[in-house]
Design an enzyme around this catalytic site. Structure first.
Site, PDB file in Angstrom:
ATOM      1  N   ARG B 155       0.789  -1.235   0.008  1.00 22.18           N
ATOM      2  CA  ARG B 155      -0.053  -0.136  -0.066  1.00 22.18           C
ATOM      3  C   ARG B 155       0.919   1.247   0.113  1.00 22.18           C
ATOM      4  NH1 ARG B 155      -4.536  -2.103   0.733  1.00 22.18           N
ATOM      5  NH2 ARG B 155      -3.617  -3.635   1.647  1.00 22.18           N
ATOM      6  N   THR B 156       1.875   1.485   0.924  1.00 23.83           N
ATOM      7  CA  THR B 156       2.654   2.428   1.069  1.00 23.83           C
ATOM      8  C   THR B 156       3.511   2.556  -0.014  1.00 23.83           C
ATOM      9  OG1 THR B 156       2.764   2.094   3.380  1.00 23.83           O
ATOM     10  CG2 THR B 156       4.275   3.754   2.530  1.00 23.83           C
ATOM     11  N   ARG B 204      11.718   3.044   3.691  1.00 23.84           N
ATOM     12  CA  ARG B 204      10.863   2.085   4.675  1.00 23.84           C
ATOM     13  C   ARG B 204      12.147   1.167   5.436  1.00 23.84           C
ATOM     14  NH1 ARG B 204       5.327   1.026   6.032  1.00 23.84           N
ATOM     15  NH2 ARG B 204       5.189  -1.053   6.742  1.00 23.84           N
ATOM     16  N   HIS B 232       5.491   6.360  11.462  1.00 21.73           N
ATOM     17  CA  HIS B 232       5.068   6.273  10.012  1.00 21.73           C
ATOM     18  C   HIS B 232       4.217   7.637   9.676  1.00 21.73           C
ATOM     19  CE1 HIS B 232       3.645   4.856   6.424  1.00 21.73           C
ATOM     20  NE2 HIS B 232       2.885   3.670   6.952  1.00 21.73           N
TER      21      HIS B 232
END
Lengths: 404, 404, 404
Positions: B155-156, B204, B232
């Site tokens: 998703r990110t 990340r 985050h």
């Protein structure tokens, strides 16, 4: 040394694939005309020459074009409006000297004459200024690059992709791991297939010669991104380009190569390429990891002086460029032997105190421990700028082979 | 709470890297000037203000800017011609309040004042309208984002990539699995290398603090896309943005968090961020998976009311926002314990009948079984719109740190 | 055979997602108006019609539109200026016959009427000319395609990506291996999530029917890139398109299919699709690997003549299209049986001497050894052009479903 033009195979079917022949399309784009003048829409503005190759006036080429004074900033070449707008392909010209590379495969540095390299470096330099000015370029808008890496190489693949993007093009990745080659497809078939979708192919393969043989069947230009212990032309070009950008010239410099000179493909190619300039080479390598005799004799045959040293300190005083490379532990006969000598091949701030004020430290990267992180803040540490220069060289090559 | 400006390390070499300093280039782009007026080529048309931040007239900021009436549709702001054409960077302005984020690393929500968040949300809202109008944007044309994910997060990573593309930019992926880090390269070196090719880095990493320490050496802005149990920021921002987009305001709302509140990083950050608004927090968690004391005391210290409930049903009646999260089976002492309680933490259409008509159901996703698929068709199910909002928040952040 | 329009699920929330309804936005773009005339900025130039569908005058549609004379080169349609500039979306029109595909899922060739296919082929043909003219297209500028491959398929994924890039769009890759599906997310959730970021989804999955069921929840158009032994519409379309491009028409042709006709999904779909034309089908397959009865009876029910042969040689004399496919060794009862027969199913230059001068050799690729590499240089070898045509068909489909 004469360049070896490497043409993609002539189209099988002239009607169907004529449009694919970069030579012809290059002709279409009037490459034999003098650089065009670009007038911005505002008639009030003076004509602006956006030629990729800065006017020779601003780039006096001395000593075979391997040294030059920096061109005026683009801000003076370009009107504010022109700077705001993207640079369309039609406003950029490739130097006539580079025309013969249009549509060619780039397989080896042996293809390049000294003059062609010099012009390629000028193109790369101008592109660097444009990128640093945050100019967006449309030079390769609508063009597609196929990235085919049969071997891991983050730096090379990332910088080729970034180079294509910064020219306005796009990139299709061919993931070998998840590819048809699993289904037993030959490299040649994979390359020919990707050439159906892309305008240029960047190919990395562990087997020496694999890239050249694959390129023979390919009607689109193939750029060799490294074939095992074979060639890695863009690495050698970015190394010489970096020396030029850092010191203004290559001639007269003393370049010291440190580390495993026996197995390092990078230093072999670089040493060969540097023979085109008036330089001195120094080697600092552990026992049994010396520069191979065939390289030494080739370099000697070009009348280049070579010297060997036992440690960085000894070689340092007259060194202008310190080219560090990795030493793999496993290359040593024993753990003791490794421990015993490897200290001589690690660059520390202490050692840097003995170096010239204007010396340049280079490294093909990635590094492990051969350059201590404390050296990074030293303005002479050029290895990250060297990595960045790789992107500009690749931009220059992509723009050239695609005839822009 | 004061923002902590996090500047990239000052360039080692002012001449070489000056062009890389986003602060300066931001200045170049006249950020301190009032929003420019854009005139379409047709002189007959009225001037059109394409400022990213809608005119305050259309966006009355009430209660600290956390609530607003929707701006007029772009169709009224823009002429048909202007809508057809792409929006060039020069026609978009970042709010003065966001200037101090230009060229900054985005590591934590603690960097943002309430006012900055509000303005960021306005930018995200405007970008959302533009995307939904199918406007193509050139805001980041020619700019490159490096996507470095040392941990899986579809998703990110997908929404960051889509965000960059929708702003006209491009993305270079750094695949950890197939990267130099295999050759023993440090995270810091990998990040510095990618910063040679890209204008902004999205990082990340599984290790808390890894992103911040890596960013210290990086001269390009780094956006934290999650560092293990650490921060985050874009997730917390998109959560608050979603409440705002769904309900028009955050103030006065009762937000109920359900699931494993002990290990859920998302709910921790969200709870902290929500203390900037006048809200009530409700927790519904299995035994031993309660919200950690340190979070509760932090929230209490901000004068926010907190209530605990044993099941969704009990907490539901006054709930405006139901924030669901996953419960990992393995968190339970025994299979029996899991079976016994997990029913209370699953959202079904039946339970939804007891919820407010305007309640909003959110979930950071991916979900497993904690929300039954039948709830998806309920207009109150906002979790997919929440995912989409993540793209708009990331667009707003990318446009901001890159100074557009 | 009537087309089955497959609409994405109606938006849950009319206000929030109205802008997402391609039908409406298609309407916005005036699809029901006659093709617009494009005037270049220079008033001196004649008006230029850049309609994706060449004027019927230049494309006389005969025999149901499955044959045509080639349109005049774009050089005559376009002024030099117009050729230099990118073609903006607003200057391209989709044929009214294709309007009903705007915003639709593309799941099966059964969706297409013969007329729609013919128009799709015209669009693909025009796009091919534009790409070969090195025109850069802005048709899908700012639009994002999600590439979701749950199964390896280099050719399909690469050509879809290249197709999107060549239309000016961009691509977000959803890597199943490194995706949320690891965290137990359902295919439907993954697809709905990607539809939050992308304008169109290309989905490949090993399970038959998986793509269609996933598309039911998806509000953005989904294109089936192959679902196991189920459908692979773009493959069948590019095969027929290739016959048309190579021979000018499909009607009256004798198409011979060679290899494992029992398990080959490709030949099953192709055989069905070809029943729309007046053709003859010939099969050359090893024992136990014959075309399945259900396919044969379907083909027969359409009044198509079918003939079986034991070897390529026997079938060759009257063959206009030789469609080769792989034979997997493991399909044979024994090594001996494989050795015994497989020679009959390998194409060599010797066999080609017996073929028609204008015969076309096709293969879905990748090939292993069923076509000897020496055949590649034969002008009748069309399999690489066939691969390239896959890109043009995918461009035409992407442009169509996105309503450009």
């Amino acid at each position: 040394m004469t360049p070896e033009p490497l043409r993609p195979t002539p189209p099988r079917d002239s009607i169907r694939t004529r449009a694919h022949s970069p030579r012809r399309s290059a002709g279409d784009r009037g490459f034999l005309l003098p650089p065009r003048i670009h007038r911005t829409s505002d008639p009030g503005l003076p004509p602006t020459d956006l030629s990729l190759l800065p006017p020779s006036g601003s780039l006096p080429v001395v000593g075979g074009g391997d040294s030059y004074s920096h061109p005026p900033p683009l801000s003076r070449l370009l009107s504010p409006q022109a700077q705001a707008a993207a640079v369309p392909a039609s406003h950029l010209q490739v130097s006539p000297l580079l025309h013969c590379l249009v549509g060619q495969h780039i397989l080896s540095v042996r293809q390049f004459t000294k003059e062609q390299m010099s012009h390629l470096f000028n193109v790369a330099h101008t592109l660097r200024l444009m990128v640093q000015k945050e100019r967006s370029l449309d030079i390769l808008k609508g063009r597609v690059m196929a990235s085919m890496f049969y071997e891991v190489s983050t730096r090379t693949s990332s910088s080729f992709a970034a180079a294509m993007f910064r020219l306005g093009g796009s990139v299709v990745h061919f993931a070998e791991a998840t590819s048809s080659s699993q289904k037993g497809e030959s490299l040649s078939d994979s390359v020919q297939t990707m050439s159906c979708y892309a305008d240029v192919l960047v190919l990395r393969h562990p087997t020496p010669g694999a890239v050249e043989s694959a390129s023979r069947q390919c009607r689109k230009p193939v750029i060799n991104a490294g074939d095992g212990v074979g060639e890695h032309p863009t690495q050698a070009l970015l190394d010489v380009f970096t020396i030029r950008e850092e010191l203004g010239t290559v001639n007269g410099m003393t370049i010291t190569m440190v580390g495993d000179l026996k197995h390092g493909r990078t230093v072999h190619s670089l040493a060969k390429l540097l023979t085109q300039y008036r330089i001195t080479l120094r080697y600092v390598a552990p026992q049994n990891l010396h520069m191979p005799p065939e390289i030494c004799s080739y370099v000697a045959s070009k009348g280049i002086k070579q010297e060997e040293f036992k440690s960085i300190e000894e070689a340092l005083p007259d060194t202008d460029v310190l080219y560090m490379t990795r030493i793999q532990k496993e290359r040593f006969a024993s753990e003791e032997e490794y421990r015993a000598c490897f200290g001589q091949f690690i660059l520390t701030p202490h050692i840097m105190t003995r170096a010239k004020k204007k010396m340049v430290v280079m490294h093909p990267m990635p590094r492990v421990n051969e350059i201590s992180a404390e050296v990074d803040t030293d303005p002479r540490a050029a290895y990250f700028r060297q990595a960045e220069n790789g992107m500009y060289i690749r931009m220059a090559l992509l723009a050239t082979v695609l005839g822009r």
